[in-house]
Design a protein around this motif. Sequence first.
Motif, PDB file in Angstrom:
ATOM      1  N   HIS A 111       0.666  -1.278   0.337  1.00 42.27           N
ATOM      2  CA  HIS A 111      -0.386  -0.213  -0.300  1.00 42.27           C
ATOM      3  C   HIS A 111       0.988   1.167   0.188  1.00 42.27           C
ATOM      4  O   HIS A 111       0.183   1.890  -0.300  1.00 42.27           O
ATOM      5  CB  HIS A 111      -1.257  -0.050   1.368  1.00 42.27           C
ATOM      6  CG  HIS A 111      -0.179   0.412   2.684  1.00 42.27           C
ATOM      7  ND1 HIS A 111      -0.489   1.457   2.876  1.00 42.27           N
ATOM      8  CD2 HIS A 111       0.694  -0.241   3.603  1.00 42.27           C
ATOM      9  CE1 HIS A 111       0.101   1.456   4.129  1.00 42.27           C
ATOM     10  NE2 HIS A 111       0.833   0.672   4.660  1.00 42.27           N
ATOM     11  N   GLU A 112       2.092   1.371   0.913  1.00 43.47           N
ATOM     12  CA  GLU A 112       2.374   2.278  -0.120  1.00 43.47           C
ATOM     13  C   GLU A 112       3.204   3.516  -0.693  1.00 43.47           C
ATOM     14  O   GLU A 112       3.579   4.057  -1.451  1.00 43.47           O
ATOM     15  CB  GLU A 112       4.631   1.786   0.827  1.00 43.47           C
ATOM     16  CG  GLU A 112       4.543   1.733   2.626  1.00 43.47           C
ATOM     17  CD  GLU A 112       4.263   0.146   2.619  1.00 43.47           C
ATOM     18  OE1 GLU A 112       3.682  -0.623   1.235  1.00 43.47           O
ATOM     19  OE2 GLU A 112       4.125  -0.410   3.779  1.00 43.47           O
ATOM     20  N   ASP A 113       3.047   1.968  -1.959  1.00 44.43           N
ATOM     21  CA  ASP A 113       3.325   2.890  -3.340  1.00 44.43           C
ATOM     22  C   ASP A 113       1.917   2.571  -3.951  1.00 44.43           C
ATOM     23  O   ASP A 113       1.122   2.277  -3.952  1.00 44.43           O
ATOM     24  CB  ASP A 113       4.017   1.202  -4.090  1.00 44.43           C
ATOM     25  CG  ASP A 113       4.372   1.401  -5.409  1.00 44.43           C
ATOM     26  OD1 ASP A 113       4.129   2.619  -6.076  1.00 44.43           O
ATOM     27  OD2 ASP A 113       5.094   0.370  -6.332  1.00 44.43           O
ATOM     28  N   PRO A 114       1.973   4.054  -4.404  1.00 41.40           N
ATOM     29  CA  PRO A 114       1.023   5.199  -5.174  1.00 41.40           C
ATOM     30  C   PRO A 114       0.604   3.898  -6.294  1.00 41.40           C
ATOM     31  O   PRO A 114      -0.863   3.817  -6.396  1.00 41.40           O
ATOM     32  CB  PRO A 114       1.172   6.104  -6.224  1.00 41.40           C
ATOM     33  CG  PRO A 114       2.591   6.226  -4.603  1.00 41.40           C
ATOM     34  CD  PRO A 114       3.463   5.353  -4.884  1.00 41.40           C
ATOM     35  N   ALA A 143      -0.144  12.324  -6.562  1.00 40.97           N
ATOM     36  CA  ALA A 143       0.878  10.985  -7.052  1.00 40.97           C
ATOM     37  C   ALA A 143      -0.501   9.425  -7.229  1.00 40.97           C
ATOM     38  O   ALA A 143       0.002   9.010  -8.273  1.00 40.97           O
ATOM     39  CB  ALA A 143       1.297  10.678  -5.493  1.00 40.97           C
ATOM     40  N   VAL A 144      -1.521   9.498  -6.600  1.00 42.90           N
ATOM     41  CA  VAL A 144      -1.689   8.009  -7.228  1.00 42.90           C
ATOM     42  C   VAL A 144      -2.804   8.584  -8.427  1.00 42.90           C
ATOM     43  O   VAL A 144      -2.648   7.561  -8.656  1.00 42.90           O
ATOM     44  CB  VAL A 144      -3.330   8.042  -6.248  1.00 42.90           C
ATOM     45  CG1 VAL A 144      -3.762   6.429  -6.598  1.00 42.90           C
ATOM     46  CG2 VAL A 144      -2.211   7.743  -4.135  1.00 42.90           C
ATOM     47  N   ALA A 145      -2.753   9.131  -8.613  1.00 47.37           N
ATOM     48  CA  ALA A 145      -4.097   9.947  -9.863  1.00 47.37           C
ATOM     49  C   ALA A 145      -3.096   9.548 -11.348  1.00 47.37           C
ATOM     50  O   ALA A 145      -3.539   8.854 -11.787  1.00 47.37           O
ATOM     51  CB  ALA A 145      -4.075  11.379  -9.751  1.00 47.37           C
ATOM     52  N   LEU A 146      -2.068  10.263 -10.406  1.00 49.78           N
ATOM     53  CA  LEU A 146      -0.933   9.983 -11.789  1.00 49.78           C
ATOM     54  C   LEU A 146      -0.529   8.491 -12.446  1.00 49.78           C
ATOM     55  O   LEU A 146      -0.221   8.298 -13.211  1.00 49.78           O
ATOM     56  CB  LEU A 146       0.917  11.265 -11.802  1.00 49.78           C
ATOM     57  CG  LEU A 146       0.330  12.354 -11.294  1.00 49.78           C
ATOM     58  CD1 LEU A 146       1.727  13.394 -10.649  1.00 49.78           C
ATOM     59  CD2 LEU A 146       0.507  12.806 -13.312  1.00 49.78           C
ATOM     60  N   ALA A 147      -0.320   7.524 -11.296  1.00 49.09           N
ATOM     61  CA  ALA A 147       0.304   6.419 -10.997  1.00 49.09           C
ATOM     62  C   ALA A 147      -0.652   5.912 -11.880  1.00 49.09           C
ATOM     63  O   ALA A 147      -1.082   4.673 -12.668  1.00 49.09           O
ATOM     64  CB  ALA A 147      -0.119   5.699 -10.242  1.00 49.09           C
ATOM     65  N   VAL A 162      -4.698  18.496  -8.600  1.00 48.38           N
ATOM     66  CA  VAL A 162      -4.884  19.200  -7.291  1.00 48.38           C
ATOM     67  C   VAL A 162      -3.963  19.762  -6.054  1.00 48.38           C
ATOM     68  O   VAL A 162      -3.843  18.530  -5.712  1.00 48.38           O
ATOM     69  CB  VAL A 162      -6.233  19.861  -7.338  1.00 48.38           C
ATOM     70  CG1 VAL A 162      -6.710  20.660  -5.860  1.00 48.38           C
ATOM     71  CG2 VAL A 162      -6.985  19.143  -7.771  1.00 48.38           C
ATOM     72  N   ALA A 163      -3.281  20.719  -6.031  1.00 49.54           N
ATOM     73  CA  ALA A 163      -2.685  20.517  -5.240  1.00 49.54           C
ATOM     74  C   ALA A 163      -1.725  19.029  -4.997  1.00 49.54           C
ATOM     75  O   ALA A 163      -1.165  18.745  -3.841  1.00 49.54           O
ATOM     76  CB  ALA A 163      -2.419  20.980  -4.039  1.00 49.54           C
ATOM     77  N   GLY A 164      -1.143  18.447  -6.294  1.00 46.62           N
ATOM     78  CA  GLY A 164      -0.520  17.323  -5.973  1.00 46.62           C
ATOM     79  C   GLY A 164       1.304  16.898  -5.900  1.00 46.62           C
ATOM     80  O   GLY A 164       1.497  17.554  -6.980  1.00 46.62           O
ATOM     81  N   ALA A 165       1.189  16.091  -5.347  1.00 44.79           N
ATOM     82  CA  ALA A 165       2.349  15.770  -5.319  1.00 44.79           C
ATOM     83  C   ALA A 165       3.310  14.982  -6.246  1.00 44.79           C
ATOM     84  O   ALA A 165       2.611  13.990  -6.936  1.00 44.79           O
ATOM     85  CB  ALA A 165       2.784  14.645  -3.964  1.00 44.79           C
ATOM     86  N   SER A 166       4.046  15.662  -7.141  1.00 43.57           N
ATOM     87  CA  SER A 166       4.099  14.447  -8.371  1.00 43.57           C
ATOM     88  C   SER A 166       6.312  14.448  -7.870  1.00 43.57           C
ATOM     89  O   SER A 166       6.239  12.914  -9.201  1.00 43.57           O
ATOM     90  CB  SER A 166       3.907  15.523  -9.504  1.00 43.57           C
ATOM     91  OG  SER A 166       4.536  16.519  -9.464  1.00 43.57           O
ATOM     92  N   HIS A 167       6.670  14.719  -7.633  1.00 46.71           N
ATOM     93  CA  HIS A 167       8.604  15.023  -8.016  1.00 46.71           C
ATOM     94  C   HIS A 167       9.096  14.629  -6.989  1.00 46.71           C
ATOM     95  O   HIS A 167       8.201  15.197  -5.347  1.00 46.71           O
ATOM     96  CB  HIS A 167       8.972  16.307  -8.609  1.00 46.71           C
ATOM     97  CG  HIS A 167       8.439  16.491 -10.399  1.00 46.71           C
ATOM     98  ND1 HIS A 167       7.845  16.711 -10.285  1.00 46.71           N
ATOM     99  CD2 HIS A 167       9.294  15.748 -11.092  1.00 46.71           C
ATOM    100  CE1 HIS A 167       7.050  16.390 -12.063  1.00 46.71           C
ATOM    101  NE2 HIS A 167       8.451  15.929 -12.081  1.00 46.71           N
ATOM    102  N   PRO A 168      10.072  14.232  -6.316  1.00 46.57           N
ATOM    103  CA  PRO A 168      11.260  13.842  -5.654  1.00 46.57           C
ATOM    104  C   PRO A 168      11.227  15.295  -4.852  1.00 46.57           C
ATOM    105  O   PRO A 168      11.337  16.008  -5.531  1.00 46.57           O
ATOM    106  CB  PRO A 168      12.053  12.950  -5.667  1.00 46.57           C
ATOM    107  CG  PRO A 168      11.817  13.174  -7.562  1.00 46.57           C
ATOM    108  CD  PRO A 168      10.344  13.116  -7.364  1.00 46.57           C
TER     109      PRO A 168
END
Length: 323
Positions: A111-114, A143-147, A162-168
């Motif tokens: 579950h840790e993996d988007p 991140a999950v939407a991108l996955a 929306v205000a999404g995490a995408s990059h390290p």
Amino acid sequence: MRLMKLASSIVALVLAAGALGGCAVLLDARASSREAAAEARTPPVGRLIDVGRARIHVHVEGSGPDLVLIHGANGNLRDFTFALSARLAERYRVIALDRPGLGWSDVIDGHEDPRAQARALRAAAEVLEVRNPIVLGHSYGGAVALAWGLGAPDDTAGLVIVAGASHPWEGGLGLSQTLPATALGRWAVVPAVTAFASDGQVEGVLEGIFAPQAVPDGYGAHIGTGLSLRRAQIVRNSEQVSTLKPYLREMAPGYGGLEMPIEIVHSDADTTVGLEIHGRRLAEDAPDARLTVLEGVGHMPQHSDPDAIIAAIDRAATRAGLR
């Protein structure tokens, strides 16, 4: 939501508990009682769909093109049903989901993996015969939407991040984000948070997430902040957040291959998921991405500026030929 921040303000309670010998039993009983009360106050609002050995909680309303909504860290799908989904249901079939291990969805292997989360959510969506959806993700849900898009490029009409995490990013996360996933956190800190977090402390965390805007009246009661304070959810959320960066490092090189329209909405006042680190870089990497920068809005634009989010969804649907 970042309710793990409560850990730092309750460490003194943990130390006191450790000094009292038999206090662990009382701590566990109090935590269990508060968890049961929270679940009774905030029951599932949709269906629990079997996806292998787990169940995913899904809420569906409206009709029209399929629109999937994926919430952020330590939250649940009620973040969207507070106000936004009813407006969207006027012209979309809205499918809001609890991410694995959060809300009323079961935890899944990996579950840790988007990407694993996206596969589980897609499996639930397939049961509902979701086809070629627009997929919106907020914060961690970005991140999950991108996955989702990376894993099903031919069956994803478009993405709204929306205000999404995408990059390290550079550096690490604070102790309050990572401690709950450690042995010490599971044994002492997390039970203390669940057992003793006050309404005032929870409200303070919400205020920090929404800043500089105010928390909408009734928001905390609607989403059920007690669900986010359950021991298992605190731990699962910490496991997901504290290990996100390496997964984003693996995912980011694939963004250049995302050919569906992508609408990015990010604020220049977001101190949780930074615009420059995430939103702007995603706009540069994805070939059909368009970035909308909101001025002075915090990390929760789906509440602070819902019209901007609805407009982005409509643009993605139009660009994808769904409207």
